[in-house]
Design a protein around this motif. Structure first.
Motif, PDB file in Angstrom:
ATOM      1  N   TYR A   1       0.819  -1.212   0.000  1.00  0.00           N
ATOM      2  CA  TYR A   1       0.000   0.000   0.000  1.00  0.00           C
ATOM      3  C   TYR A   1       0.858   1.269   0.000  1.00  0.00           C
ATOM      4  O   TYR A   1       0.373   2.351  -0.338  1.00  0.00           O
ATOM      5  CB  TYR A   1      -0.983   0.011   1.178  1.00  0.00           C
ATOM      6  CG  TYR A   1      -0.360  -0.156   2.545  1.00  0.00           C
ATOM      7  CD1 TYR A   1       0.077   0.937   3.272  1.00  0.00           C
ATOM      8  CD2 TYR A   1      -0.231  -1.422   3.108  1.00  0.00           C
ATOM      9  CE1 TYR A   1       0.641   0.788   4.526  1.00  0.00           C
ATOM     10  CE2 TYR A   1       0.324  -1.588   4.364  1.00  0.00           C
ATOM     11  CZ  TYR A   1       0.762  -0.487   5.082  1.00  0.00           C
ATOM     12  OH  TYR A   1       1.322  -0.641   6.319  1.00  0.00           O
TER      13      TYR A   1
ATOM     14  N   HIS B   1      -9.911   3.143  -5.048  1.00  0.00           N
ATOM     15  CA  HIS B   1     -10.294   1.743  -4.871  1.00  0.00           C
ATOM     16  C   HIS B   1     -11.799   1.505  -5.041  1.00  0.00           C
ATOM     17  O   HIS B   1     -12.243   0.362  -5.041  1.00  0.00           O
ATOM     18  CB  HIS B   1      -9.849   1.247  -3.489  1.00  0.00           C
ATOM     19  CG  HIS B   1      -8.369   1.057  -3.380  1.00  0.00           C
ATOM     20  ND1 HIS B   1      -7.687   1.129  -2.187  1.00  0.00           N
ATOM     21  CD2 HIS B   1      -7.430   0.815  -4.327  1.00  0.00           C
ATOM     22  CE1 HIS B   1      -6.396   0.934  -2.394  1.00  0.00           C
ATOM     23  NE2 HIS B   1      -6.216   0.739  -3.683  1.00  0.00           N
TER      24      HIS B   1
ATOM     25  N   PHE C   1      -7.485   2.748   2.777  1.00  0.00           N
ATOM     26  CA  PHE C   1      -7.666   2.535   1.343  1.00  0.00           C
ATOM     27  C   PHE C   1      -7.575   3.862   0.610  1.00  0.00           C
ATOM     28  O   PHE C   1      -7.484   4.932   1.233  1.00  0.00           O
ATOM     29  CB  PHE C   1      -9.007   1.836   1.063  1.00  0.00           C
ATOM     30  CG  PHE C   1     -10.235   2.687   1.300  1.00  0.00           C
ATOM     31  CD1 PHE C   1     -11.033   3.091   0.233  1.00  0.00           C
ATOM     32  CD2 PHE C   1     -10.607   3.069   2.589  1.00  0.00           C
ATOM     33  CE1 PHE C   1     -12.175   3.871   0.446  1.00  0.00           C
ATOM     34  CE2 PHE C   1     -11.743   3.834   2.812  1.00  0.00           C
ATOM     35  CZ  PHE C   1     -12.532   4.242   1.730  1.00  0.00           C
TER      36      PHE C   1
ATOM     37  N   CYS D   1     -15.706   2.790   3.235  1.00  0.00           N
ATOM     38  CA  CYS D   1     -15.129   1.899   2.233  1.00  0.00           C
ATOM     39  C   CYS D   1     -16.189   1.046   1.538  1.00  0.00           C
ATOM     40  O   CYS D   1     -15.928   0.469   0.479  1.00  0.00           O
ATOM     41  CB  CYS D   1     -14.081   0.987   2.870  1.00  0.00           C
ATOM     42  SG  CYS D   1     -14.780  -0.282   3.968  1.00  0.00           S
TER      43      CYS D   1
ATOM     44  N   PHE E   1      -6.202  -2.122   2.669  1.00  0.00           N
ATOM     45  CA  PHE E   1      -6.805  -2.567   1.420  1.00  0.00           C
ATOM     46  C   PHE E   1      -5.892  -3.575   0.733  1.00  0.00           C
ATOM     47  O   PHE E   1      -4.705  -3.333   0.552  1.00  0.00           O
ATOM     48  CB  PHE E   1      -7.024  -1.364   0.508  1.00  0.00           C
ATOM     49  CG  PHE E   1      -7.618  -1.730  -0.831  1.00  0.00           C
ATOM     50  CD1 PHE E   1      -8.985  -1.871  -0.979  1.00  0.00           C
ATOM     51  CD2 PHE E   1      -6.806  -1.943  -1.936  1.00  0.00           C
ATOM     52  CE1 PHE E   1      -9.538  -2.201  -2.206  1.00  0.00           C
ATOM     53  CE2 PHE E   1      -7.345  -2.280  -3.168  1.00  0.00           C
ATOM     54  CZ  PHE E   1      -8.710  -2.402  -3.302  1.00  0.00           C
TER      55      PHE E   1
END
Length: 344
Positions: A157, A266, A287, A301, A330
């Motif tokens: 990430y 995302h 995320f 999310c 994520f």
């Protein structure tokens, strides 16, 4: 004097956001044997709290790893205090390049077994035999050598929003996983230049020593990590081989190095490299979310988390009670759930 913060985090965050004084975000680390980590930690808390320092510091028998925010007017006093410890005298301080002064909202100092969780038994190799440290100019030169393999020693990430050109980007969640993967990837290339980098340099200190122990001949690391690299290329007007953002582990969640946006939201798949945490306290997933999706899904999310936020606070607490969230970042296991939102 209290040695721990007792004020609610939400209150402290609001106080930090309202603060008008200028602050400087600083990170540093040092591997050093501490005979009594707890006593060192307690003294450190008292002294840094008196200087209005905020941030997160890990202390262990093997040393110290710190990411902090210091009032601009007290940076000289802080430096004098820190350098007063012989093992920290003249230690390099990585100064944030993109800083709004809102990186931390409380002071948290923890005693841990290690300052970085690496899964290694330090007694089996010499942790002081590290790779060759390179500055930005030297890094750029070696990166251009066709006999060089560049490896990102960060988590997926982090590299998703920014990384060095042509670098190997292991798809891992932890540094512990990465060491074995990199060793396996490079086992047939032990005579090549192994050039490693991370955020501030600490992960490469241990990784480079481990790789040398495993028989790699030419091991190099970026001195001061991406943070110091960004400062040097700006100061010396050097071309940036790094593209995008440098992920950081504080409230900012990133420092922009170049204008390149190499990641996507995302939820909708549009270009975006802004990390956030799901607004649902029972999830808090890290995320990437664009402004449009943040508005559409109320900074959540998923529709599931969006619904939870509509419930009374007491009901939300009941849902959270006793739930072990684990590592909330994520990754592939969450792709389907999140991406489907943008396809409706």
């Amino acid at each position: 004097m209290a040695l721990y913060n007792r004020v609610n985090g939400r209150v402290l965050r609001e106080k930090m956001q309202a603060e008008t004084q200028n602050r400087v975000t600083i990170s540093f680390y040092k591997y050093h044997h501490l005979a009594d980590p707890q006593a060192f930690r307690d003294q450190l808390y008292q002294d840094l709290d008196a200087l209005s320092v905020l941030g997160r510091i890990y202390v262990a028998a093997e040393g110290i790893n710190a990411q902090i925010s210091v009032p601009a007017e007290k940076t000289d006093a802080f430096r004098t205090y820190l350098y007063g410890y012989p093992f920290l005298n003249n230690i390099r301080l990585n100064i944030a390049i993109q800083d709004d002064g809102k990186s931390f909202f409380k002071l948290k100092i923890l005693v841990r077994k290690k300052i970085v969780a690496d899964g290694l038994d330090d007694s089996t190799f010499d942790v002081t035999q590290t790779g060759v440290h390179l500055n930005a100019k030297e890094f750029n030169a070696l990166a251009a050598d066709p006999n060089t393999v560049i490896v990102d020693m960060r988590n997926h990430y982090e590299s998703e929003v920014g990384h060095f050109k042509n670098a190997i980007l292991p798809n891992v969640d932890t540094f512990r996983e990465e060491l074995q993967i990199v060793e396996d990837l490079m086992k047939e290339q032990k005579d090549k230049n192994l050039l490693m980098y991370c955020t501030g340099g600490i992960r490469c200190e241990k990784a480079s020593a481990w790789m040398k122990h495993q028989g790699f001949k030419n091991v190099f690391q970026l001195n001061g990590g991406i943070i110091e690299y960004a400062r040097q290329i700006k100061q010396e007007n050097l071309p940036s081989e790094f593209i995008g953002k440098n992920f950081v582990f504080d409230e900012r969640l990133g420092e922009r190095i170049t204008n390149d946006v190499i990641a996507v939201c995302h939820q909708c798949g549009q270009p975006c490299d802004d990390h956030t945490n799901c607004k649902n306290d029972g999830c808090h997933l890290l995320f990437i979310q664009c402004k449009a999706c943040a508005e559409k899904f109320n900074q959540c999310c998923s529709e599931e988390c969006q619904h939870v936020l509509t419930l009374p606070e007491e009901e939300q607490k009941e849902i959270r009670k006793g739930v072990n969230k684990g590592r909330q970042v994520f990754k592939k296991g969450r792709v389907e759930k999140i991406r489907n939102l943008g396809e409706e």
